[in-house]
Design an enzyme around this catalytic site. Structure first.
Site, mmCIF file in Angstrom:
data_model
loop_
_atom_site.group_PDB
_atom_site.id
_atom_site.type_symbol
_atom_site.label_atom_id
_atom_site.label_comp_id
_atom_site.label_asym_id
_atom_site.label_seq_id
_atom_site.Cartn_x
_atom_site.Cartn_y
_atom_site.Cartn_z
ATOM 1 N N CYS A 164 8.133 -5.110 15.137
ATOM 2 C CA CYS A 164 7.688 -4.074 16.075
ATOM 3 C C CYS A 164 6.273 -4.418 16.522
ATOM 4 O O CYS A 164 5.390 -4.699 15.699
ATOM 5 C CB CYS A 164 7.740 -2.694 15.416
ATOM 6 N N SER B 153 12.495 5.781 14.334
ATOM 7 C CA SER B 153 11.353 5.281 15.095
ATOM 8 C C SER B 153 11.847 4.875 16.472
ATOM 9 O O SER B 153 12.226 3.732 16.685
ATOM 10 C CB SER B 153 10.746 4.078 14.366
ATOM 11 N N CYS C 36 2.856 -2.605 15.224
ATOM 12 C CA CYS C 36 2.749 -2.294 13.791
ATOM 13 C C CYS C 36 2.047 -3.429 13.052
ATOM 14 O O CYS C 36 2.422 -4.594 13.198
ATOM 15 C CB CYS C 36 4.145 -2.066 13.212
ATOM 16 N N GLU D 162 0.835 -1.205 0.000
ATOM 17 C CA GLU D 162 0.000 0.000 0.000
ATOM 18 C C GLU D 162 0.867 1.252 0.000
ATOM 19 O O GLU D 162 1.969 1.246 0.534
ATOM 20 C CB GLU D 162 -0.912 0.001 1.237
ATOM 21 N N CYS E 115 3.702 8.505 0.872
ATOM 22 C CA CYS E 115 4.314 7.551 1.784
ATOM 23 C C CYS E 115 4.437 6.216 1.039
ATOM 24 O O CYS E 115 3.427 5.637 0.638
ATOM 25 C CB CYS E 115 3.414 7.433 3.015
ATOM 26 N N CYS F 29 -0.267 5.856 9.920
ATOM 27 C CA CYS F 29 0.991 5.171 10.231
ATOM 28 C C CYS F 29 0.732 3.802 10.820
ATOM 29 O O CYS F 29 -0.064 3.643 11.735
ATOM 30 C CB CYS F 29 1.763 5.923 11.308
ATOM 31 N N ASN G 117 -2.252 4.049 16.128
ATOM 32 C CA ASN G 117 -3.384 3.674 15.271
ATOM 33 C C ASN G 117 -3.669 2.191 15.447
ATOM 34 O O ASN G 117 -2.778 1.369 15.261
ATOM 35 C CB ASN G 117 -3.047 3.979 13.812
ATOM 36 N N GLU H 82 11.343 -1.965 6.097
ATOM 37 C CA GLU H 82 12.448 -1.228 6.712
ATOM 38 C C GLU H 82 13.414 -0.840 5.589
ATOM 39 O O GLU H 82 14.154 -1.680 5.067
ATOM 40 C CB GLU H 82 13.129 -2.120 7.763
HETATM 41 N N1 SAH Z 1 10.420 0.531 9.172
HETATM 42 C C1 SAH Z 1 10.464 1.954 9.157
HETATM 43 C C2 SAH Z 1 9.361 2.627 8.351
HETATM 44 C C3 SAH Z 1 7.952 2.105 8.469
HETATM 45 S S1 SAH Z 1 6.921 2.540 9.805
HETATM 46 C C4 SAH Z 1 10.486 2.482 10.577
HETATM 47 O O1 SAH Z 1 10.382 1.699 11.505
HETATM 48 O O2 SAH Z 1 10.692 3.674 10.749
HETATM 49 C C5 SAH Z 1 6.595 4.261 9.752
HETATM 50 C C6 SAH Z 1 6.293 4.812 11.150
HETATM 51 O O3 SAH Z 1 4.997 4.395 11.649
HETATM 52 C C7 SAH Z 1 7.296 4.341 12.181
HETATM 53 O O4 SAH Z 1 7.650 5.362 13.051
HETATM 54 C C8 SAH Z 1 6.506 3.285 12.911
HETATM 55 O O5 SAH Z 1 7.062 2.966 14.134
HETATM 56 C C9 SAH Z 1 5.144 3.932 12.967
HETATM 57 N N2 SAH Z 1 4.068 2.997 13.306
HETATM 58 C C10 SAH Z 1 4.032 1.669 13.075
HETATM 59 N N3 SAH Z 1 2.868 1.151 13.524
HETATM 60 C C11 SAH Z 1 2.146 2.171 14.030
HETATM 61 C C12 SAH Z 1 0.846 2.279 14.605
HETATM 62 N N4 SAH Z 1 0.060 1.220 14.718
HETATM 63 N N5 SAH Z 1 0.414 3.488 15.007
HETATM 64 C C13 SAH Z 1 1.198 4.572 14.845
HETATM 65 N N6 SAH Z 1 2.430 4.547 14.296
HETATM 66 C C14 SAH Z 1 2.906 3.359 13.896
#
Ligand code: SAH
Length: 373
Positions: free
Chosen positions: A128, A231, A131, A104, A117, A351, A308, A178
């Site tokens: 994580c 992050s 996520c 997406e 994005c 996000c 989220n 990532e």
């Molecule tokens: N892997 C990379 C980029 C993808 S995530 C990274 O970790 O930075 C993009 C951002 O969204 C990151 O800061 C991640 O931690 C955040 N993120 C992931 N899941 C989320 C959620 N459920 N709610 C809010 N932010 C989230």
């Protein structure tokens, strides 16, 4: 014409996809086939300035060259499968990568900018805990063509090539995956994004967001010099180990030292720190004070991201009062802090909510695999 395929990304058709080449590689390709390297500039302008991907229409190339390119190469783009539009103007596209996988991407229009994005991997090998991409597992890295192709098709859909009016002004690698574990392809994509003969974006308008792959951060500083987002999400190792497990390989103090190295000597020195607000997990006043300490000596701004939710998660988002109190502690300590607006809520475009179709394979990240996955 001699035809060398050394560095080429040969796909199912057995042909080189020209979208896998940045300007340097494109120049070498034309040299290798016995032509002039400035053909690379002509072809890149067709693709990235005019949105033309049909060789027949590249009228400043000779007919012989056009025929040769058509026989030996392709310009293959990913395809949009579905589009969802949010009430707030955010648009989310599901993009077909291959027969089995899709990713997406999200376009977020604001008054003074338009941010796309994009995804860098099919799924994600990191784990994580908050996520939704992590829950889908990991299939593979996206190729350069599949990453730059996302930006191309978004531009096409938004009418950029017809109007010449830039609608996508900023790119963030904050979709699935990532980026620093797909280093080489992400770097080539950055070249195409920032090259005048590519999409011509300023480096500071391209942001690589990472969970903290230190060797990748160090390489990126020398190679690309784009904006960096980390992050972080926790300010002590015990908590970060549990919610961002990559911390066990690259612990906080080392990560923050890498951020300081990244900032040093840059015109846009500020590193963005992303911090997801998880109710009762990382959102206390003590956590805020500890974050302030962590960031001492670093030119940083903090983005607080309201968590989220997604199906199957046990986490909840901190309430407004808690988020504001957390923010105020950082601001009082002199750290520029904003709470990120949740955009595209009604279409799950925020996000951490991006999900595609991922045929997961049992691959988990191991240290020192930068660029090799
Ligand atoms: N892997 C990379 C980029 C993808 S995530 C990274 O970790 O930075 C993009 C951002 O969204 C990151 O800061 C991640 O931690 C955040 N993120 C992931 N899941 C989320 C959620 N459920 N709610 C809010 N932010 C989230």
């Amino acid at each position: 014409m001699r035809f060398v395929r050394e560095h080429a990304n040969i796909n199912m058709t057995g042909k080189i996809n020209l979208l896998d080449y940045d300007l340097n590689a494109l120049g070498s390709y034309f040299n290798e086939i016995g032509d002039k390297s400035f053909r690379a500039q002509q072809v890149a302008k067709w693709i990235y300035h005019h949105g033309v991907v049909d060789y027949k229409l590249m009228t400043n190339l000779s007919k012989t060259l056009r025929r040769y390119l058509a026989e030996n190469t392709i310009i293959k783009l990913p395809e949009i499968i579905t589009e969802q539009r949010s009430e707030d103007g955010t648009r989310k596209w599901l993009v077909r990568i291959d027969d089995k996988n899709s990713v997406e991407m999200v376009f977020i229009p604001e008054d003074d900018r338009g941010t796309l994005c994009i995804s860098s991997q099919i799924g994600c090998p990191l784990d994580c805990k908050f996520c939704s991409t992590a829950q889908q597992g990991f299939n593979r890295n996206l190729s350069t063509a599949e990453i730059i192709g996302q930006i191309w098709i978004a531009n096409k859909t938004l009418g950029y090539f017809e109007s010449g009016k830039r609608i996508i002004t900023n790119i963030v690698f904050m979709g699935m995956g990532e980026p620093l574990l797909n280093y080489d392809n992400v770097l080539k994509t950055i070249h195409l994004l920032t090259d005048d003969l590519g999409f011509g974006l300023a480096r500071r308008r391209v942001t690589v967001s990472t969970s903290g792959i230190i060797p990748g951060i160090d390489r990126l500083k020398d190679d690309a010099n784009v904006s960096l987002a980390i992050s972080l999400h926790a300010s002590d190792n015990a908590l970060r180990d549990s919610i961002v497990p990559i911390n066990r390989s690259y612990p906080l103090a080392d990560l923050l030292a890498a951020c300081r190295r990244y900032s040093t000597g840059r015109a846009y020195a500020t590193v963005t720190i992303e911090y997801v607000m998880l109710n009762g997990v990382n959102d206390s006043a003590d956590d805020a004070h500890s974050l302030v300490k962590c960031l001492q000596g670093l030119s940083a701004k903090v983005n607080l991201i309201p968590f989220n939710k997604f199906p199957g998660t046990n986490y909840t988002c901190s309430n407004r009062t808690t988020i504001n109190a957390f923010r105020d502690i950082l601001i009082k300590a002199g750290i520029v802090t904003i709470t990120r607006k949740t955009r595209g809520d009604d279409i799950d475009a925020a996000c951490g909510q991006l999900v595609g179709k991922v045929m997961a394979r049992a691959i988990r990240y191991q240290k020192n695999q930068v660029g090799q996955m």
